[in-house]
Design a protein around this motif. Structure first.
Motif, mmCIF file in Angstrom:
data_model
loop_
_atom_site.group_PDB
_atom_site.id
_atom_site.type_symbol
_atom_site.label_atom_id
_atom_site.label_comp_id
_atom_site.label_asym_id
_atom_site.label_seq_id
_atom_site.Cartn_x
_atom_site.Cartn_y
_atom_site.Cartn_z
ATOM 1 N N GLY A 1 0.623 -1.120 -0.001
ATOM 2 C CA GLY A 1 0.145 0.060 0.101
ATOM 3 C C GLY A 1 0.908 1.383 -0.059
ATOM 4 N N LEU A 2 1.962 1.246 0.895
ATOM 5 C CA LEU A 2 2.830 2.263 0.859
ATOM 6 C C LEU A 2 3.316 2.482 -0.660
ATOM 7 C CD1 LEU A 2 4.795 1.804 3.942
ATOM 8 C CD2 LEU A 2 3.163 3.595 3.675
ATOM 9 N N ALA A 3 3.837 1.496 -1.275
ATOM 10 C CA ALA A 3 4.373 1.475 -2.654
ATOM 11 C C ALA A 3 3.421 2.066 -3.680
ATOM 12 C CB ALA A 3 4.828 0.230 -3.175
ATOM 13 N N ALA A 4 2.015 1.687 -3.320
ATOM 14 C CA ALA A 4 0.906 2.186 -4.341
ATOM 15 C C ALA A 4 0.930 3.690 -4.180
ATOM 16 C CB ALA A 4 -0.234 1.421 -3.930
ATOM 17 N N GLY A 5 0.878 4.341 -3.041
ATOM 18 C CA GLY A 5 0.666 5.689 -2.714
ATOM 19 C C GLY A 5 1.957 6.433 -3.440
ATOM 20 N N LEU A 6 3.175 5.949 -3.112
ATOM 21 C CA LEU A 6 4.453 6.963 -3.471
ATOM 22 C C LEU A 6 4.424 6.726 -4.985
ATOM 23 C CD1 LEU A 6 6.850 5.135 -1.013
ATOM 24 C CD2 LEU A 6 6.207 7.599 -1.113
ATOM 25 N N ALA B 1 -1.130 11.368 -9.795
ATOM 26 C CA ALA B 1 -2.351 11.350 -9.200
ATOM 27 C C ALA B 1 -2.666 12.572 -8.305
ATOM 28 C CB ALA B 1 -2.388 10.070 -8.201
ATOM 29 N N ASP B 2 -3.881 13.100 -8.616
ATOM 30 C CA ASP B 2 -4.255 14.526 -7.916
ATOM 31 C C ASP B 2 -4.058 14.531 -6.505
ATOM 32 O OD1 ASP B 2 -5.205 17.435 -8.150
ATOM 33 O OD2 ASP B 2 -7.009 16.404 -7.058
ATOM 34 N N ARG B 3 -4.693 13.390 -6.040
ATOM 35 C CA ARG B 3 -4.755 13.267 -4.458
ATOM 36 C C ARG B 3 -4.942 11.897 -4.328
ATOM 37 N NH1 ARG B 3 -4.546 16.885 -0.860
ATOM 38 N NH2 ARG B 3 -5.242 16.689 1.163
ATOM 39 N N VAL B 4 -3.993 11.421 -3.160
ATOM 40 C CA VAL B 4 -4.024 9.933 -2.737
ATOM 41 C C VAL B 4 -4.618 9.833 -1.445
ATOM 42 C CG1 VAL B 4 -2.779 7.908 -2.239
ATOM 43 C CG2 VAL B 4 -2.298 9.414 -4.104
ATOM 44 N N TYR B 5 -5.603 9.133 -1.104
ATOM 45 C CA TYR B 5 -6.147 8.827 0.265
ATOM 46 C C TYR B 5 -5.706 7.382 0.813
ATOM 47 C CZ TYR B 5 -9.189 12.623 -0.849
ATOM 48 O OH TYR B 5 -9.842 14.053 -1.259
ATOM 49 N N GLY B 6 -5.497 7.089 1.844
ATOM 50 C CA GLY B 6 -5.261 6.098 2.315
ATOM 51 C C GLY B 6 -6.373 5.549 3.861
ATOM 52 N N THR B 7 -6.395 4.273 3.886
ATOM 53 C CA THR B 7 -6.896 3.794 5.019
ATOM 54 C C THR B 7 -6.403 2.588 5.506
ATOM 55 O OG1 THR B 7 -9.217 3.425 6.282
ATOM 56 C CG2 THR B 7 -9.052 2.629 3.808
ATOM 57 N N ASP B 8 -6.291 2.331 6.972
ATOM 58 C CA ASP B 8 -5.722 1.204 7.570
ATOM 59 C C ASP B 8 -6.087 1.242 9.160
ATOM 60 O OD1 ASP B 8 -3.110 -0.844 6.570
ATOM 61 O OD2 ASP B 8 -3.674 -0.593 8.640
ATOM 62 N N PRO B 9 -6.497 0.209 9.594
ATOM 63 C CA PRO B 9 -6.910 0.012 10.912
ATOM 64 C C PRO B 9 -5.833 0.027 12.003
ATOM 65 C CG PRO B 9 -6.990 -2.241 9.941
ATOM 66 C CD PRO B 9 -6.706 -1.275 9.028
ATOM 67 N N ALA B 10 -4.338 -0.096 11.615
ATOM 68 C CA ALA B 10 -3.142 0.117 12.296
ATOM 69 C C ALA B 10 -2.691 1.466 12.305
ATOM 70 C CB ALA B 10 -2.083 -0.893 11.853
ATOM 71 N N ALA C 1 -0.762 3.945 9.433
ATOM 72 C CA ALA C 1 -1.088 5.195 8.607
ATOM 73 C C ALA C 1 -0.308 6.117 9.085
ATOM 74 C CB ALA C 1 -2.559 5.214 9.342
ATOM 75 N N ALA C 2 0.245 6.272 10.334
ATOM 76 C CA ALA C 2 1.284 7.299 10.464
ATOM 77 C C ALA C 2 2.340 7.402 9.574
ATOM 78 C CB ALA C 2 1.667 7.318 12.006
ATOM 79 N N LEU C 3 3.096 6.186 9.354
ATOM 80 C CA LEU C 3 4.240 5.903 8.439
ATOM 81 C C LEU C 3 3.900 6.458 6.933
ATOM 82 C CD1 LEU C 3 7.109 4.836 7.819
ATOM 83 C CD2 LEU C 3 6.130 2.661 7.552
ATOM 84 N N ALA C 4 2.650 6.112 6.553
ATOM 85 C CA ALA C 4 2.149 6.647 5.201
ATOM 86 C C ALA C 4 2.253 7.935 5.044
ATOM 87 C CB ALA C 4 0.861 6.059 4.872
ATOM 88 N N LEU C 5 1.601 8.746 6.112
ATOM 89 C CA LEU C 5 1.803 10.116 6.171
ATOM 90 C C LEU C 5 3.098 10.869 6.161
ATOM 91 C CD1 LEU C 5 -1.277 10.963 8.654
ATOM 92 C CD2 LEU C 5 -1.160 11.561 5.955
ATOM 93 N N GLU C 6 3.910 10.234 7.151
ATOM 94 C CA GLU C 6 5.334 10.513 7.228
ATOM 95 C C GLU C 6 6.172 10.340 6.124
ATOM 96 O OE1 GLU C 6 9.347 9.103 9.461
ATOM 97 O OE2 GLU C 6 7.499 8.536 10.249
ATOM 98 N N LEU C 7 5.938 9.338 5.219
ATOM 99 C CA LEU C 7 6.786 9.275 3.936
ATOM 100 C C LEU C 7 6.321 9.907 2.556
ATOM 101 C CD1 LEU C 7 7.389 5.377 4.038
ATOM 102 C CD2 LEU C 7 8.850 6.870 4.518
ATOM 103 N N GLY C 8 4.913 10.510 2.909
ATOM 104 C CA GLY C 8 4.357 11.374 1.910
ATOM 105 C C GLY C 8 3.644 10.346 0.672
ATOM 106 N N ALA C 9 3.320 8.971 1.246
ATOM 107 C CA ALA C 9 2.546 8.157 0.404
ATOM 108 C C ALA C 9 1.096 8.479 0.182
ATOM 109 C CB ALA C 9 2.800 6.528 0.964
ATOM 110 N N VAL C 10 0.646 9.087 1.042
ATOM 111 C CA VAL C 10 -0.668 9.616 1.201
ATOM 112 C C VAL C 10 -0.892 10.868 1.684
ATOM 113 C CG1 VAL C 10 -1.592 7.038 1.576
ATOM 114 C CG2 VAL C 10 -1.571 8.984 3.487
ATOM 115 N N ASP C 11 -1.988 11.652 1.139
ATOM 116 C CA ASP C 11 -1.940 12.889 1.574
ATOM 117 C C ASP C 11 -2.928 13.193 2.875
ATOM 118 O OD1 ASP C 11 -0.971 14.586 -1.068
ATOM 119 O OD2 ASP C 11 -2.323 13.354 -1.822
ATOM 120 N N ASP C 12 -4.017 12.175 2.788
ATOM 121 C CA ASP C 12 -4.735 12.018 4.107
ATOM 122 C C ASP C 12 -5.181 10.623 4.383
ATOM 123 O OD1 ASP C 12 -5.626 14.972 4.637
ATOM 124 O OD2 ASP C 12 -6.459 14.717 2.497
#
Length: 351
Positions: free
Chosen positions: A192-197, A204-213, A217-228
């Motif tokens: 999922g991180l790879a897909a966002g990056l 892609a104009d905007r990338v959203y992510g969702t994960d129960p962990a 989720a925090a790592l995805a935001l830190e790496l810039g893999a998702v916008d929200d």
């Protein structure tokens, strides 16, 4: 083998997965000799895939030709050529490569297209499943599964591309993700991180992510893999503008339903995460909304080569998703970490 071509021993370490959440590190595995069309790699890095955990580490799910054959584990390797067999034409001692993790027959229609993953021959063998993989000091590989690494990419980068990043890239390309799209990624593990990056690099104009962990989720935001990062309730709420594309990397029914429900009319969705099931109202959820559903399984050798070239141009290092690195002797700790489902990628790096 003596000391020829940089090989300093005739025995090596190798990690095996007997099931029941166990790992076994053997230090008496023979170092193989390359035959026709084969190369011997000194492994530079071998990352752990969620499929290794789901289908081998926890319990051996595959049977017959899809079963784990008590071989050295690890299907995401990269390394340096230290010996070549007869007939090797493209690679030489010193070549740095990532390894496409399936060797196919080379003759069926899928192999001709470069999709060794879908080889229909009994000769098909996956590294780490039916033939020895990369969780070792050395790896015997077919030359046609080895893709040279650009100088800008590390062995850890290459290992991440061997399966995870290539799988994400294949799905995004098949979806045709571009600057016209907003994208939802369900499941923010390594794929999922790879897909966002990669979606960001594809425009892609905007990338959203969702994960129960929350950690993921925090790592995805830190790496810039998702916008929200949004909850399933947020994604289903009246204030959310539906996305034009979605990639499910969760492999879970709730994740898949969330992705499907968040799509706009004429939206496209790729199923990438393995395992599990999903049920939905075909007429209401898909047909009447003009939805396109795609099943995307790994990638082709050609597209993996294309991705490595693009990563060099983009100056994107897949190893940013690696949160933890271990020596082979620490394989048990590494697999326990990945099994917990809260970290980024874990890499085994032989010392």
């Amino acid at each position: 083998m003596g000391t020829a071509a940089g090989v300093t021993a005739d025995r090596m370490r190798g990690v095996y997965l007997p099931g029941n959440r166990e790992t076994v590190v053997r230090d008496d595995v023979p170092v193989p000799t390359p035959g026709p069309g084969q190369v011997l790699l000194r492994v530079g890095a071998s990352t752990i895939c969620g499929s290794d955990v789901r289908a081998i580490y926890r319990e051996h799910l595959g049977t017959g030709p899809e079963g784990y054959n008590d071989v050295v584990a690890g299907h995401e390797p990269a390394g340096q050529v230290v010996a070549v067999g007869p007939g090797v034409q493209r690679l030489a001692v010193g070549s740095r490569v990532a390894v496409y993790h399936i060797s196919g027959c080379g003759q069926c229609s899928e192999c001709v297209k470069g999709y060794f993953i879908s080889c229909t021959s009994p000769l098909r063998a996956a590294y780490g499943w039916q033939r020895d993989g990369g969780h070792a000091d050395y790896l015997l590989a077919e030359e046609n599964t080895c893709i040279e690494l650009p100088d800008s990419l590390t062995f850890v980068d290459g290992a991440c591309v061997a399966c995870g990043f290539s799988t994400a890239y294949e799905a995004l390309v098949r979806l045709g993700v571009s600057g016209r799209d907003s994208l939802l990624v369900t499941g923010l593990g390594p794929v999922g991180l790879a897909a966002g990056l990669l979606a960001k690099k594809l425009g892609a104009d905007r990338v959203y992510g969702t994960d129960p962990a929350g950690e993921r989720a925090a790592l995805a935001l830190e790496l810039g893999a998702v916008d929200d990062v949004l909850s399933p309730d947020d994604l289903a709420g009246p204030g959310f503008r539906p996305v034009t594309a979605a990639v499910d990397c969760s492999g879970s029914a709730p994740g898949r339903r969330t992705a499907l429900g968040a799509l706009a009319r004429w939206g496209r969705m790729a199923f990438v995460g393995e395992g599990g099931e999903i049920s939905f109202d075909v007429s209401h959820d898909v047909i009447h909304r003009q939805i396109t559903l795609i099943g995307s399984w790994v990638t082709s050798v050609g597209r993996m080569r294309e991705l490595l070239e693009r990563l060099d141009v983009w100056q994107l290092h897949p190893e940013v998703v690696v949160s933890d690195r271990f020596d082979l002797d620490q394989a048990d700790t590494a697999y326990r970490l990945v099994d917990a489902g809260r970290s980024g990628k874990a890499a085994l790096i032989p010392s």
